[in-house]
Design a protein around this motif. Structure first.
Motif, PDB file in Angstrom:
ATOM      1  N   ALA A 184     -21.042   8.738 -23.788  1.00 46.84           N
ATOM      2  CA  ALA A 184     -20.494   7.593 -23.072  1.00 46.84           C
ATOM      3  C   ALA A 184     -18.994   7.747 -22.860  1.00 46.84           C
ATOM      4  N   TRP A 185     -18.297   8.267 -23.856  1.00 52.12           N
ATOM      5  CA  TRP A 185     -16.856   8.462 -23.698  1.00 52.12           C
ATOM      6  C   TRP A 185     -16.556   9.504 -22.625  1.00 52.12           C
ATOM      7  N   ASP A 186     -17.342  10.583 -22.566  1.00 52.35           N
ATOM      8  CA  ASP A 186     -17.142  11.594 -21.528  1.00 52.35           C
ATOM      9  C   ASP A 186     -17.343  11.002 -20.134  1.00 52.35           C
ATOM     10  N   GLU A 187     -18.395  10.203 -19.979  1.00 54.07           N
ATOM     11  CA  GLU A 187     -18.654   9.605 -18.672  1.00 54.07           C
ATOM     12  C   GLU A 187     -17.594   8.566 -18.315  1.00 54.07           C
ATOM     13  N   TYR A 188     -17.083   7.874 -19.308  1.00 52.33           N
ATOM     14  CA  TYR A 188     -16.021   6.892 -19.057  1.00 52.33           C
ATOM     15  C   TYR A 188     -14.753   7.579 -18.549  1.00 52.33           C
ATOM     16  N   LEU A 189     -14.435   8.750 -19.113  1.00 48.06           N
ATOM     17  CA  LEU A 189     -13.265   9.492 -18.651  1.00 48.06           C
ATOM     18  C   LEU A 189     -13.433   9.952 -17.209  1.00 48.06           C
ATOM     19  N   LYS A 190     -14.666  10.249 -16.797  1.00 44.26           N
ATOM     20  CA  LYS A 190     -14.903  10.605 -15.394  1.00 44.26           C
ATOM     21  C   LYS A 190     -14.564   9.435 -14.480  1.00 44.26           C
ATOM     22  N   GLU A 191     -14.966   8.242 -14.869  1.00 45.48           N
ATOM     23  CA  GLU A 191     -14.666   7.075 -14.044  1.00 45.48           C
ATOM     24  C   GLU A 191     -13.170   6.795 -13.993  1.00 45.48           C
ATOM     25  N   VAL A 192     -12.477   6.993 -15.105  1.00 48.38           N
ATOM     26  CA  VAL A 192     -11.028   6.795 -15.114  1.00 48.38           C
ATOM     27  C   VAL A 192     -10.358   7.798 -14.185  1.00 48.38           C
ATOM     28  N   GLU A 202     -18.631  15.705 -10.784  1.00 46.75           N
ATOM     29  CA  GLU A 202     -19.963  15.149 -10.908  1.00 46.75           C
ATOM     30  C   GLU A 202     -19.877  13.636 -11.027  1.00 46.75           C
ATOM     31  N   PRO A 203     -20.838  12.907 -10.455  1.00 46.31           N
ATOM     32  CA  PRO A 203     -20.804  11.448 -10.569  1.00 46.31           C
ATOM     33  C   PRO A 203     -21.015  11.008 -12.009  1.00 46.31           C
ATOM     34  N   SER A 204     -20.412   9.880 -12.332  1.00 49.19           N
ATOM     35  CA  SER A 204     -20.521   9.359 -13.685  1.00 49.19           C
ATOM     36  C   SER A 204     -21.908   8.781 -13.931  1.00 49.19           C
ATOM     37  N   ARG A 205     -22.416   9.031 -15.145  1.00 48.62           N
ATOM     38  CA  ARG A 205     -23.697   8.466 -15.553  1.00 48.62           C
ATOM     39  C   ARG A 205     -23.508   7.496 -16.705  1.00 48.62           C
ATOM     40  N   LEU A 206     -22.377   6.794 -16.693  1.00 46.79           N
ATOM     41  CA  LEU A 206     -22.080   5.877 -17.781  1.00 46.79           C
ATOM     42  C   LEU A 206     -23.142   4.787 -17.897  1.00 46.79           C
ATOM     43  N   GLY A 207     -23.661   4.321 -16.757  1.00 44.14           N
ATOM     44  CA  GLY A 207     -24.681   3.282 -16.809  1.00 44.14           C
ATOM     45  C   GLY A 207     -25.936   3.744 -17.525  1.00 44.14           C
ATOM     46  N   PRO A 222     -15.425   1.017 -24.314  1.00 44.98           N
ATOM     47  CA  PRO A 222     -14.366   2.038 -24.431  1.00 44.98           C
ATOM     48  C   PRO A 222     -13.183   1.512 -25.221  1.00 44.98           C
ATOM     49  N   ASP A 223     -12.702   2.328 -26.130  1.00 44.82           N
ATOM     50  CA  ASP A 223     -11.544   1.978 -26.945  1.00 44.82           C
ATOM     51  C   ASP A 223     -10.704   3.238 -27.123  1.00 44.82           C
ATOM     52  N   PRO A 224      -9.518   3.332 -26.513  1.00 45.90           N
ATOM     53  CA  PRO A 224      -8.716   4.565 -26.620  1.00 45.90           C
ATOM     54  C   PRO A 224      -8.397   4.954 -28.054  1.00 45.90           C
ATOM     55  N   ALA A 225      -8.328   3.982 -28.955  1.00 43.89           N
ATOM     56  CA  ALA A 225      -8.010   4.305 -30.346  1.00 43.89           C
ATOM     57  C   ALA A 225      -9.200   4.904 -31.073  1.00 43.89           C
ATOM     58  N   ALA A 226     -10.390   4.684 -30.592  1.00 44.31           N
ATOM     59  CA  ALA A 226     -11.598   5.219 -31.214  1.00 44.31           C
ATOM     60  C   ALA A 226     -12.534   5.668 -30.111  1.00 44.31           C
ATOM     61  N   PRO A 227     -12.470   6.953 -29.698  1.00 46.68           N
ATOM     62  CA  PRO A 227     -13.236   7.420 -28.543  1.00 46.68           C
ATOM     63  C   PRO A 227     -14.728   7.176 -28.650  1.00 46.68           C
ATOM     64  N   ALA A 228     -15.266   7.179 -29.837  1.00 47.36           N
ATOM     65  CA  ALA A 228     -16.708   6.997 -29.983  1.00 47.36           C
ATOM     66  C   ALA A 228     -17.020   5.601 -30.504  1.00 47.36           C
ATOM     67  N   ALA A 229     -16.243   4.603 -30.085  1.00 47.73           N
ATOM     68  CA  ALA A 229     -16.444   3.257 -30.600  1.00 47.73           C
ATOM     69  C   ALA A 229     -17.776   2.698 -30.137  1.00 47.73           C
ATOM     70  N   ALA A 230     -18.431   2.016 -31.012  1.00 46.59           N
ATOM     71  CA  ALA A 230     -19.700   1.378 -30.681  1.00 46.59           C
ATOM     72  C   ALA A 230     -19.841   0.134 -31.524  1.00 46.59           C
TER      73      ALA A 230
END
Length: 247
Positions: A184-192, A202-207, A222-230
């Motif tokens: 999810a963090w990788d796909e979020y960076l694509k959208e940013v 490549e298109p983002s698959r965040l959804g 998404p949380d920049p302080a914790a890339p894998a936040a959940a």
């Protein structure tokens, strides 16, 4: 040519001679240990015998170098594979010494629990070992375990879709969540990157990734302080309580 009579014991090693420069000196026996300047552990278990300094170090006035007249303490370092060999040498030479203790056994570094659980062999899983009939029938244990180390770094290179992570029969639920968080963090960076006008890729698959995480009971934010936040998905009762409190 001089003749000499050879008697018994002529092949024995020479007797130890008292060295005047060792008189009154105290030896220090310490384990070398790992250098703070490197992560390598070469010769870290070596034991070294040095001599205690008798005169303080001196600073050379012109260049500022540190030196001294106690050459035995600054230049002589004897290395031994074990502590016992270093002690035997000091006692054999009649040296007064101070020896450090044997190092305590250090605990091995713990791996992430979700990865360690999935590294167990198939026979250790509750499903048991798959038989030939199960493998032909496509039983869960017949599916190979993915490369977890690679999936931690680049999930898209290991799995075709987020649903493949969600539905994998050999992965435990905590392991699936961890992989999808990273994805999810990788796909979020694509959208940013796309929002900032960077080169399209490549298109983002965040959804799709967040939908797979939601199916596993987590809502990803998404949380920049914790890339894998959940965060755990809110239960329906919690949502209803918040609506009543707001009313």
């Amino acid at each position: 040519m001089q003749d000499r009579t050879i008697g018994l014991g002529h092949n024995n090693p020479p007797a130890a001679l008292d060295a005047p420069w060792l008189a009154g000196r105290r030896a220090l026996i310490r384990r070398r240990g790992r250098s703070v300047e490197t992560s390598g552990r070469a010769r870290a278990d070596t034991w070294e015998l040095t001599f205690e300094r008798q005169t303080p170090p001196e600073i050379e006035p012109l260049m500022g170098w540190t030196g001294g007249t106690d050459t035995l303490a600054t230049e002589v370092v004897l290395a031994f594979p074990t502590r016992a060999q270093a002690l035997a040498y000091a006692e054999r030479q009649g040296l007064a010494y101070s020896a450090g203790p044997e190092p305590a056994e250090t605990a091995r570094a713990k791996t992430l629990r979700v990865w360690r659980a999935n590294r167990r062999p198939a026979s250790a899983h509750p499903q048991g070992r798959a038989t030939a009939r199960d493998r032909r029938a496509g039983a869960p244990n017949s599916v190979s375990l993915p490369d977890l180390e690679r999936a931690l770094v680049n999930p898209a290179a290991v799995f075709d879709t987020p649903a493949a992570v969600r539905d994998h029969p050999r992965l435990l639920r905590p392991c699936k969540r961890e992989i999808l968080r990273r994805w999810a963090w990788d796909e979020y960076l694509k959208e940013v990157a796309a929002a900032e006008g960077m080169a399209e890729g490549e298109p983002s698959r965040l959804g799709d990734v967040t939908a797979a995480l939601l199916a596993l009971g987590e809502t990803w934010r998404p949380d920049p302080a914790a890339p894998a936040a959940a965060l755990p998905a809110a239960r329906e009762t919690d949502t209803e309580d918040r609506i009543r409190a707001a009313a």
